[in-house]
Write a protein that holds these residues in place. Structure first.
Motif, PDB file in Angstrom:
ATOM      1  N   THR A 182       0.852  -1.177   0.000  1.00  0.00           N
ATOM      2  CA  THR A 182       0.000   0.000   0.000  1.00  0.00           C
ATOM      3  C   THR A 182       0.887   1.226   0.000  1.00  0.00           C
ATOM      4  O   THR A 182       2.090   1.135   0.246  1.00  0.00           O
ATOM      5  CB  THR A 182      -0.958   0.000   1.203  1.00  0.00           C
ATOM      6  N   TYR A 183       0.314   2.356  -0.272  1.00  0.00           N
ATOM      7  CA  TYR A 183       1.133   3.554  -0.435  1.00  0.00           C
ATOM      8  C   TYR A 183       0.928   4.531   0.713  1.00  0.00           C
ATOM      9  O   TYR A 183      -0.059   4.474   1.457  1.00  0.00           O
ATOM     10  CB  TYR A 183       0.842   4.232  -1.774  1.00  0.00           C
ATOM     11  N   LEU A 184       1.890   5.433   0.876  1.00  0.00           N
ATOM     12  CA  LEU A 184       1.872   6.425   1.936  1.00  0.00           C
ATOM     13  C   LEU A 184       1.812   7.818   1.331  1.00  0.00           C
ATOM     14  O   LEU A 184       2.207   8.047   0.187  1.00  0.00           O
ATOM     15  CB  LEU A 184       3.128   6.340   2.817  1.00  0.00           C
ATOM     16  N   GLU A 185       1.348   8.766   2.140  1.00  0.00           N
ATOM     17  CA  GLU A 185       1.450  10.175   1.805  1.00  0.00           C
ATOM     18  C   GLU A 185       2.575  10.762   2.640  1.00  0.00           C
ATOM     19  O   GLU A 185       2.643  10.551   3.846  1.00  0.00           O
ATOM     20  CB  GLU A 185       0.140  10.898   2.091  1.00  0.00           C
ATOM     21  N   GLY A 186       3.458  11.494   2.005  1.00  0.00           N
ATOM     22  CA  GLY A 186       4.610  12.039   2.713  1.00  0.00           C
ATOM     23  C   GLY A 186       5.868  11.233   2.423  1.00  0.00           C
ATOM     24  O   GLY A 186       5.816  10.156   1.819  1.00  0.00           O
ATOM     25  N   ARG A 187       7.007  11.772   2.875  1.00  0.00           N
ATOM     26  CA  ARG A 187       8.284  11.136   2.562  1.00  0.00           C
ATOM     27  C   ARG A 187       9.136  10.897   3.799  1.00  0.00           C
ATOM     28  O   ARG A 187      10.321  10.588   3.680  1.00  0.00           O
ATOM     29  CB  ARG A 187       9.073  12.019   1.591  1.00  0.00           C
ATOM     30  N   CYS A 188       8.574  11.052   4.999  1.00  0.00           N
ATOM     31  CA  CYS A 188       9.388  11.009   6.215  1.00  0.00           C
ATOM     32  C   CYS A 188       9.492   9.619   6.839  1.00  0.00           C
ATOM     33  O   CYS A 188      10.369   9.388   7.668  1.00  0.00           O
ATOM     34  CB  CYS A 188       8.822  11.985   7.253  1.00  0.00           C
ATOM     35  N   SER A 197       3.881  -1.546  -6.756  1.00  0.00           N
ATOM     36  CA  SER A 197       2.608  -1.099  -6.187  1.00  0.00           C
ATOM     37  C   SER A 197       1.473  -1.968  -6.697  1.00  0.00           C
ATOM     38  O   SER A 197       1.214  -2.018  -7.902  1.00  0.00           O
ATOM     39  CB  SER A 197       2.341   0.364  -6.537  1.00  0.00           C
ATOM     40  N   ARG A 198       0.779  -2.636  -5.787  1.00  0.00           N
ATOM     41  CA  ARG A 198      -0.402  -3.423  -6.160  1.00  0.00           C
ATOM     42  C   ARG A 198      -1.646  -2.552  -6.258  1.00  0.00           C
ATOM     43  O   ARG A 198      -2.721  -3.051  -6.597  1.00  0.00           O
ATOM     44  CB  ARG A 198      -0.609  -4.548  -5.135  1.00  0.00           C
ATOM     45  N   ASP A 199      -1.515  -1.271  -5.917  1.00  0.00           N
ATOM     46  CA  ASP A 199      -2.633  -0.336  -6.007  1.00  0.00           C
ATOM     47  C   ASP A 199      -2.517   0.576  -7.220  1.00  0.00           C
ATOM     48  O   ASP A 199      -3.256   1.555  -7.331  1.00  0.00           O
ATOM     49  CB  ASP A 199      -2.705   0.536  -4.745  1.00  0.00           C
ATOM     50  N   SER A 200      -1.575   0.258  -8.109  1.00  0.00           N
ATOM     51  CA  SER A 200      -1.323   1.086  -9.296  1.00  0.00           C
ATOM     52  C   SER A 200      -1.001   2.532  -8.919  1.00  0.00           C
ATOM     53  O   SER A 200      -1.429   3.484  -9.570  1.00  0.00           O
ATOM     54  CB  SER A 200      -2.537   1.046 -10.248  1.00  0.00           C
ATOM     55  N   ARG A 201      -0.251   2.679  -7.829  1.00  0.00           N
ATOM     56  CA  ARG A 201       0.208   3.997  -7.396  1.00  0.00           C
ATOM     57  C   ARG A 201       1.729   3.978  -7.259  1.00  0.00           C
ATOM     58  O   ARG A 201       2.279   4.185  -6.191  1.00  0.00           O
ATOM     59  CB  ARG A 201      -0.454   4.395  -6.075  1.00  0.00           C
ATOM     60  N   GLY A 202       2.383   3.710  -8.374  1.00  0.00           N
ATOM     61  CA  GLY A 202       3.833   3.686  -8.368  1.00  0.00           C
ATOM     62  C   GLY A 202       4.454   5.046  -8.141  1.00  0.00           C
ATOM     63  O   GLY A 202       5.661   5.150  -7.894  1.00  0.00           O
ATOM     64  N   ASP A 203       3.642   6.132  -8.208  1.00  0.00           N
ATOM     65  CA  ASP A 203       4.165   7.467  -7.965  1.00  0.00           C
ATOM     66  C   ASP A 203       4.342   7.763  -6.477  1.00  0.00           C
ATOM     67  O   ASP A 203       4.888   8.798  -6.114  1.00  0.00           O
ATOM     68  CB  ASP A 203       3.213   8.505  -8.569  1.00  0.00           C
ATOM     69  N   ARG A 204       3.883   6.870  -5.619  1.00  0.00           N
ATOM     70  CA  ARG A 204       3.968   7.081  -4.176  1.00  0.00           C
ATOM     71  C   ARG A 204       4.899   6.039  -3.545  1.00  0.00           C
ATOM     72  O   ARG A 204       5.002   4.913  -4.033  1.00  0.00           O
ATOM     73  CB  ARG A 204       2.589   6.948  -3.518  1.00  0.00           C
ATOM     74  N   PRO A 205       5.569   6.387  -2.449  1.00  0.00           N
ATOM     75  CA  PRO A 205       6.356   5.384  -1.726  1.00  0.00           C
ATOM     76  C   PRO A 205       5.435   4.315  -1.139  1.00  0.00           C
ATOM     77  O   PRO A 205       4.270   4.582  -0.816  1.00  0.00           O
ATOM     78  CB  PRO A 205       7.051   6.196  -0.637  1.00  0.00           C
ATOM     79  N   GLN A 206       5.969   3.126  -0.998  1.00  0.00           N
ATOM     80  CA  GLN A 206       5.161   1.960  -0.657  1.00  0.00           C
ATOM     81  C   GLN A 206       5.538   1.367   0.697  1.00  0.00           C
ATOM     82  O   GLN A 206       6.623   1.606   1.231  1.00  0.00           O
ATOM     83  CB  GLN A 206       5.337   0.866  -1.721  1.00  0.00           C
ATOM     84  N   LEU A 207       4.616   0.590   1.241  1.00  0.00           N
ATOM     85  CA  LEU A 207       4.848  -0.322   2.356  1.00  0.00           C
ATOM     86  C   LEU A 207       4.512  -1.730   1.879  1.00  0.00           C
ATOM     87  O   LEU A 207       3.615  -1.904   1.055  1.00  0.00           O
ATOM     88  CB  LEU A 207       3.945  -0.003   3.547  1.00  0.00           C
ATOM     89  N   VAL A 208       5.179  -2.725   2.410  1.00  0.00           N
ATOM     90  CA  VAL A 208       4.829  -4.124   2.164  1.00  0.00           C
ATOM     91  C   VAL A 208       4.275  -4.698   3.457  1.00  0.00           C
ATOM     92  O   VAL A 208       4.872  -4.532   4.531  1.00  0.00           O
ATOM     93  CB  VAL A 208       6.050  -4.934   1.683  1.00  0.00           C
ATOM     94  N   ILE A 209       3.123  -5.345   3.371  1.00  0.00           N
ATOM     95  CA  ILE A 209       2.422  -5.878   4.545  1.00  0.00           C
ATOM     96  C   ILE A 209       2.267  -7.381   4.377  1.00  0.00           C
ATOM     97  O   ILE A 209       1.703  -7.840   3.371  1.00  0.00           O
ATOM     98  CB  ILE A 209       1.040  -5.217   4.723  1.00  0.00           C
TER      99      ILE A 209
END
Length: 580
Positions: A182-188, A197-209
């Protein structure tokens, strides 16, 4: 409703507020409140109100409903949470208020997923949007308390998962494991990295769960990894958790072919003494065919067979053929080939056009390579590129050779046949679909885990744990509520109609009837609308808790009358509908 005067021996009579209703043709009474402690004049005023007699004017000095809070969905979720011992998962050494706040956070996430500040507002007595805070006696709730409780919940993750494992896992059990992103908002956040990205949001940093579930799909443990972590790299951490922290000496891990690879099996699973059920990748299946172990003629009259191979000693290979999967792969390949040919023809036209043609083998090759890489079709085309010409043709033999394997997949396990037979192996592998359903509920339809807005790694992990516990509660609510939902509540009959575990899963006739008519017959024979889990919670929320006042003083708290749908839902959950 009416007020009944009930005589008592050697004591003053009791005055009870009662509701009379009809159920299954019988007249029944339900006690809503005991009014015996109220002054006689107030009881008579309420009796007059129920008769419809004129009363004092409504307002500050008259009869009014001071507050009305949605309560039915809170009553349902909180009652189930206590019945399944959700609060027992929390350490008892913590202060009672902190445990109550943690329980409130979990239930609130299920009822109304929102930011932590919004959750504090919906729980606080002054700004409450439902009765959860009042039901738990929380009083004033601040955002700081919510974040402190969330941090504490994250710090106790090991204890909570140990408790869940004791309930739902035992030695020798099947453990389902899969990952999502899933993706996050922010870069910190230090866990946030660009990755798949399994959410088709490769423009955002990701987490793996990574999520561990019992064989029935009940969630047991969750772990958050950095966003650029490959799926197989998460397996070692799960084995360590199962063996060391959860103290399970022997379990059977079920994972897909991208997770439990040959390297993971040899380097992690086998040394740990765990068993596995997984699938082979396409190159390994091709090697079986080339070596003669996989004979396609075996599947002229069957859809699964068990084979062995010297490349997999002491293991069983279950080969399955799904005609529907084969047709889908053929359709997809034909569509991709047609689209690729159309795009290659456009490049060919650019090369041959009279005005400003595309020239140079390097430039033509870069244009063609970008196009073929987009759809991964390079293996199916023979290309001829020169400085002034470009031509292409399909590789018919390569395409036909790939089509031979359409619909085939091979399961790999080291479990002996006496422990799990061929059909059982297929069913165990297909049970991974329950983890995928958990991810859908967690990320989108019910719990809104994504996107993640927290910045620190401990808080991100605590947030994911909170969502998993909310899904744990939802999972236990969905089972009894299935007859009222679009969920298939008669899977046993659907499974009995399947000719083979490899065949496409079917829904039962009851579920098909629900989906087609959007109606279901209740216990009394009446037709009622079918709900999704979310809309049923919304229906229950209209059952309100009302604070009724007279002359500026609190008189009593009563609930609105439950509708037939609400009564049935609460009955299925084992919740007794009583006075507030």
């Amino acid at each position: 409703m009416h007020i009944a005067k009930v005589p008592n021996r050697n004591a003053k009579p009791s005055f009870l507020l009662r509701q009379t209703y009809r159920e299954d043709g019988k007249v029944k009474n339900r006690t809503l409140a005991n009014l015996s402690k109220l002054p006689v004049e107030r009881i008579e005023t309420l009796r007059a109100a129920l008769r419809g007699d004129p009363l004092a004017p409504v307002g500050d000095n008259g009869f009014e409903i001071r507050r009305s809070l949605p309560h039915g969905h809170v009553l349902a979720a909180l009652s189930v949470a206590r019945r399944i011992g959700l609060d027992d998962l929390l350490p008892r050494r913590a202060p009672p208020r902190r445990r109550d706040l943690a329980l409130a956070l979990i239930v609130a996430r299920l009822l109304d997923p929102a930011a932590k500040l919004a959750t504090a507002r919906m729980l606080d007595s002054a700004t409450a949007s439902h009765s959860l805070g009042e039901s738990l006696g929380l009083g004033c709730v601040t955002a700081g308390e919510i974040y402190t409780t969330l941090d504490w919940l994250g710090s106790e993750q090991a204890f909570i998962e140990n408790q869940l494992a004791r309930r739902h896992l035992k030695n020798g059990a099947l453990v389902l494991y899969d990952v999502t992103s899933t993706y996050l908002e922010g870069r910190c956040c230090p866990l946030a990295h660009h990755g798949y990205s399994r959410d088709s949001r490769g423009d955002r940093p990701q987490l793996v769960i990574g999520l561990l579930c019992a064989a029935d799909g009940c969630p047991v443990a969750v772990e958050v990894f950095e966003g650029n972590t490959a799926d197989p790299a998460t397996v070692a951490a799960q084995i360590s958790k199962l063996k060391q922290r959860l103290r399970l000496r022997h379990v059977v891990m079920v994972g897909d072919r991208g997770m439990l690879t040959a390297a993971r099996i040899e380097q992690a699973l086998r040394p740990a003494g765990l068993d596995w059920i997984t699938a082979l990748r396409a190159p390994a299946i091709r090697q079986l065919a080339e070596g003669g172990q996989l004979q396609f003629s075996l599947f002229d009259t069957r859809d699964m067979a068990e084979i062995s191979s010297p490349d997999y000693p002491d293991e069983r290979l279950v080969v399955c053929q799904n005609p529907l999967l084969a047709a889908e792969r053929q359709r997809k390949r034909d569509a991709l080939l047609a689209l690729t040919e159309a795009d290659l023809s456009k490049i060919q036209a650019r090369v041959t056009r009279a005005k400003n043609p595309l020239r140079g083998a390097g430039d033509i090759g870069r244009a063609v390579g970008a196009l073929l890489g987009k759809r991964k079709m390079a293996k199916h085309f023979a290309l001829t590129i020169t400085d002034a010409a470009f031509d292409f043709t399909r590789k018919a033999e390569a395409i036909a050779d790939e089509a031979r394997f359409d619909g085939f997949y091979v399961l790999r396990t080291n479990l002996p046949a006496k422990q799990i037979d061929t059909a059982g192996t297929v069913r165990a592998y297909k049970a991974l679909a329950q983890v995928e359903r958990a991810f859908r509920c967690l990320k989108s339809v019910d719990l809104d885990l994504r996107p993640v807005f927290h910045w620190t790694a401990p808080r991100v992990r605590a947030h994911v744990l909170l969502c998993m516990l909310a899904y744990y509660l939802e999972w236990h609510m969905r089972q009894p509520l299935a007859p009222m939902l679009f969920d298939d509540h008669d899977r046993a009959s659907a499974e009995a109609e399947r000719t083979s575990p490899v065949a496409k899963a079917k829904v039962s006739k009851a579920a098909y009837r629900k989906a087609s008519t959007q109606r279901v017959v209740d216990a009394s024979g009446e037709l009622q609308p079918v709900h999704s889990f979310r809309t049923l919670l919304g229906d229950l929320a209209t059952l309100a808790r009302n604070t009724v006042c007279f002359a500026g003083q609190k008189m009593l708290t009563v609930q609105t009358t439950a509708t037939p749908i609400q009564r049935r839902a609460l009955s299925l959950l084992g919740v007794e509908l009583t006075a507030a």
